[in-house]
Design a protein around this motif. Structure first.
Motif, PDB file in Angstrom:
ATOM      1  N   THR A  69       9.743   5.242   4.508  1.00  0.00           N
ATOM      2  CA  THR A  69       8.750   4.179   4.646  1.00  0.00           C
ATOM      3  C   THR A  69       9.437   2.828   4.643  1.00  0.00           C
ATOM      4  O   THR A  69      10.392   2.608   3.898  1.00  0.00           O
ATOM      5  CB  THR A  69       7.713   4.233   3.508  1.00  0.00           C
ATOM      6  N   ILE A  71       8.382  -1.343   4.339  1.00  0.00           N
ATOM      7  CA  ILE A  71       7.299  -2.265   4.015  1.00  0.00           C
ATOM      8  C   ILE A  71       7.813  -3.700   4.030  1.00  0.00           C
ATOM      9  O   ILE A  71       8.996  -3.961   3.797  1.00  0.00           O
ATOM     10  CB  ILE A  71       6.674  -1.944   2.637  1.00  0.00           C
ATOM     11  N   ALA A  79       7.666  -6.914  -6.142  1.00  0.00           N
ATOM     12  CA  ALA A  79       7.510  -5.658  -5.408  1.00  0.00           C
ATOM     13  C   ALA A  79       8.512  -4.614  -5.889  1.00  0.00           C
ATOM     14  O   ALA A  79       8.164  -3.433  -6.064  1.00  0.00           O
ATOM     15  CB  ALA A  79       7.673  -5.912  -3.908  1.00  0.00           C
ATOM     16  N   ARG A  82       7.415  -3.314  -9.263  1.00  0.00           N
ATOM     17  CA  ARG A  82       6.243  -2.455  -9.142  1.00  0.00           C
ATOM     18  C   ARG A  82       6.623  -1.062  -8.650  1.00  0.00           C
ATOM     19  O   ARG A  82       6.104  -0.047  -9.139  1.00  0.00           O
ATOM     20  CB  ARG A  82       5.234  -3.098  -8.204  1.00  0.00           C
ATOM     21  N   ARG A 122       2.786   7.497  -2.544  1.00  0.00           N
ATOM     22  CA  ARG A 122       2.764   6.798  -1.254  1.00  0.00           C
ATOM     23  C   ARG A 122       1.638   5.776  -1.192  1.00  0.00           C
ATOM     24  O   ARG A 122       1.770   4.731  -0.544  1.00  0.00           O
ATOM     25  CB  ARG A 122       2.622   7.812  -0.124  1.00  0.00           C
ATOM     26  N   ALA A 123       0.529   6.046  -1.875  1.00  0.00           N
ATOM     27  CA  ALA A 123      -0.557   5.058  -1.923  1.00  0.00           C
ATOM     28  C   ALA A 123      -0.115   3.800  -2.663  1.00  0.00           C
ATOM     29  O   ALA A 123      -0.432   2.673  -2.261  1.00  0.00           O
ATOM     30  CB  ALA A 123      -1.781   5.685  -2.595  1.00  0.00           C
ATOM     31  N   VAL A 124       0.659   3.966  -3.731  1.00  0.00           N
ATOM     32  CA  VAL A 124       1.175   2.793  -4.459  1.00  0.00           C
ATOM     33  C   VAL A 124       2.155   2.016  -3.585  1.00  0.00           C
ATOM     34  O   VAL A 124       2.151   0.786  -3.573  1.00  0.00           O
ATOM     35  CB  VAL A 124       1.832   3.248  -5.777  1.00  0.00           C
ATOM     36  N   ALA A 126       2.165   1.817  -0.341  1.00  0.00           N
ATOM     37  CA  ALA A 126       1.401   1.107   0.695  1.00  0.00           C
ATOM     38  C   ALA A 126       0.709  -0.129   0.150  1.00  0.00           C
ATOM     39  O   ALA A 126       0.540  -1.130   0.858  1.00  0.00           O
ATOM     40  CB  ALA A 126       0.383   2.056   1.319  1.00  0.00           C
ATOM     41  N   SER A 127       0.307  -0.088  -1.128  1.00  0.00           N
ATOM     42  CA  SER A 127      -0.361  -1.250  -1.716  1.00  0.00           C
ATOM     43  C   SER A 127       0.619  -2.336  -2.138  1.00  0.00           C
ATOM     44  O   SER A 127       0.202  -3.465  -2.427  1.00  0.00           O
ATOM     45  CB  SER A 127      -1.180  -0.806  -2.934  1.00  0.00           C
ATOM     46  N   ALA A 128       1.914  -2.037  -2.185  1.00  0.00           N
ATOM     47  CA  ALA A 128       2.906  -3.040  -2.592  1.00  0.00           C
ATOM     48  C   ALA A 128       3.238  -4.017  -1.486  1.00  0.00           C
ATOM     49  O   ALA A 128       3.824  -5.078  -1.748  1.00  0.00           O
ATOM     50  CB  ALA A 128       4.183  -2.354  -3.072  1.00  0.00           C
ATOM     51  N   GLU A 130       3.058  -4.599   3.254  1.00  0.00           N
ATOM     52  CA  GLU A 130       2.572  -4.174   4.566  1.00  0.00           C
ATOM     53  C   GLU A 130       3.491  -3.080   5.116  1.00  0.00           C
ATOM     54  O   GLU A 130       4.691  -3.288   5.275  1.00  0.00           O
ATOM     55  CB  GLU A 130       2.546  -5.357   5.535  1.00  0.00           C
ATOM     56  N   ASP A 134       6.454   4.414   8.942  1.00  0.00           N
ATOM     57  CA  ASP A 134       6.219   5.483   7.975  1.00  0.00           C
ATOM     58  C   ASP A 134       6.465   6.821   8.670  1.00  0.00           C
ATOM     59  O   ASP A 134       5.996   7.043   9.793  1.00  0.00           O
ATOM     60  CB  ASP A 134       4.796   5.421   7.432  1.00  0.00           C
TER      61      ASP A 134
END
Length: 334
Positions: A69, A71, A79, A82, A122-124, A126-128, A130, A134
């Motif tokens: 991934t 971002i 980031a 986190r 993976r949801a965390v 994605a929230s960190a 853009e 992926d």
């Protein structure tokens, strides 16, 4: 006799086991050939008719999962913190981390997360920030796991037979030494297979998640004066770069150029000296057929000598007039 017969059987079994392990290694590393279509259809029908009670068929497979991934984040340090916290909260760990500095900081993380919690992690991620890229790969290693287990069971059974032979001390010393040597080889094979099993089980239990983090680049608004100043600054930097490049080039090629100039000068002066020497030799060996001597004035006539015969020069410098007979006197009247 019974010990020798047992030893022969054990050695034959060990050789067979070693060959089977080697063939299994090659078969596990090489891609397996697909079964014929009727066999595959029968297997699919069998699985469809008798699934495991209360368990989806996919859950029975051993999967090796890899996620990659990329971002974009606005703030780099929050980031990173986190993501590291999320890895620990999901029961994983960071196996590798690289941070790159500069005006736009970036980093790459490689985390090992339990396979059952990959979706939540993976949801965390994605929230960190853009998500700009992926990818996920799930590799089925069920057959490889079964193959390793079968090889390990066979090797342990062979070890047990060899240990039973050593417990009977009725044979000769040479037979005992041969059994111990074969036992050492089998134990080494067992250790190798166990290492492969541990590695595979770790890859199945923990998914590999690779995360690339890049700080978002925002170009500030610059007015006309700022653009002119930036252009002037870039021009000065380019001129300085040209000067530096020229100096570097001269410093690099200077010794070579000086050496070539010295060799060229020495060659030039040598050739000129040879040409001049040849010219002098040619001038010394050349003799003209006729060479005029120096010009001397006539000596004055001696005192009291009769005047020289012949025409006298005219006082005015003009030549005397010629008579009708070619004489040099004056022509009289009539």
């Amino acid at each position: 006799m019974r010990l020798r017969t047992s030893l022969s059987v054990a050695l034959l079994s060990a050789v067979t086991l070693t060959g089977a392990c080697a063939r299994s290694d090659r078969s596990s590393s090489a891609p397996r050939e697909s079964a014929p279509a009727p066999v595959q259809a029968a297997a699919l029908n069998l699985q469809a008719q008798a699934p495991a009670p209360g368990v989806p068929p996919l859950a029975q497979r051993a999967m090796r999962i890899t996620v990659d991934t990329t971002i974009l984040v606005d703030a780099f340090d929050p980031a990173m913190q986190r993501l590291r916290t999320a890895v620990e909260e999901h029961g994983g760990y960071v196996s590798e981390a690289r941070v790159h500095g500069g005006p736009h900081r970036s980093a790459s993380l490689e985390a090992r997360v339990p396979s059952a919690k990959v979706g939540a992690f993976r949801a965390v991620v994605a929230s960190a920030g853009e998500v700009v890229a992926d990818a996920e790969k799930a590799e089925d290693v069920t057959e490889q796991r079964a193959d390793i287990g079968a090889r390990l069971r066979n090797a342990r059974a062979q070890e047990k037979r060899l240990l039973d032979l050593l417990s009977d001390r009725t044979g000769s010393l040479a037979d005992v030494v041969a059994v111990e040597k074969q036992l050492g080889s089998v134990r080494e094979t067992i250790e190798q297979i166990e290492a492969q099993e541990r590695l595979l089980e770790g890859q199945i239990a923990y998914a590999t998640v690779k995360i690339s983090i890049t700080t978002r680049r925002e170009e500030p608004t610059v007015g006309a004066g700022g653009r002119i100043a930036r252009a002037a600054r870039e021009g000065v930097e380019n001129a300085g770069a040209v000067v530096v490049s020229t100096v570097v080039l001269l410093a690099a090629a200077g010794p070579t150029l000086l050496l070539l100039a010295a060799l060229g000068g020495a060659l030039f002066y040598t050739l000129r000296a040879l040409v001049r020497r040849q010219q002098r030799r040619a001038a010394a060996t050349f003799r003209p057929l006729f060479q005029a001597g120096p010009m001397h004035p006539y000596p004055p006539p001696p005192t009291g000598a009769p005047p020289a015969q012949g025409p006298q020069p005219h006082p005015t410098g003009a030549p005397p007039a010629q008579g009708p007979h070619g004489g040099g006197g004056e022509v009289g009247p009539g």
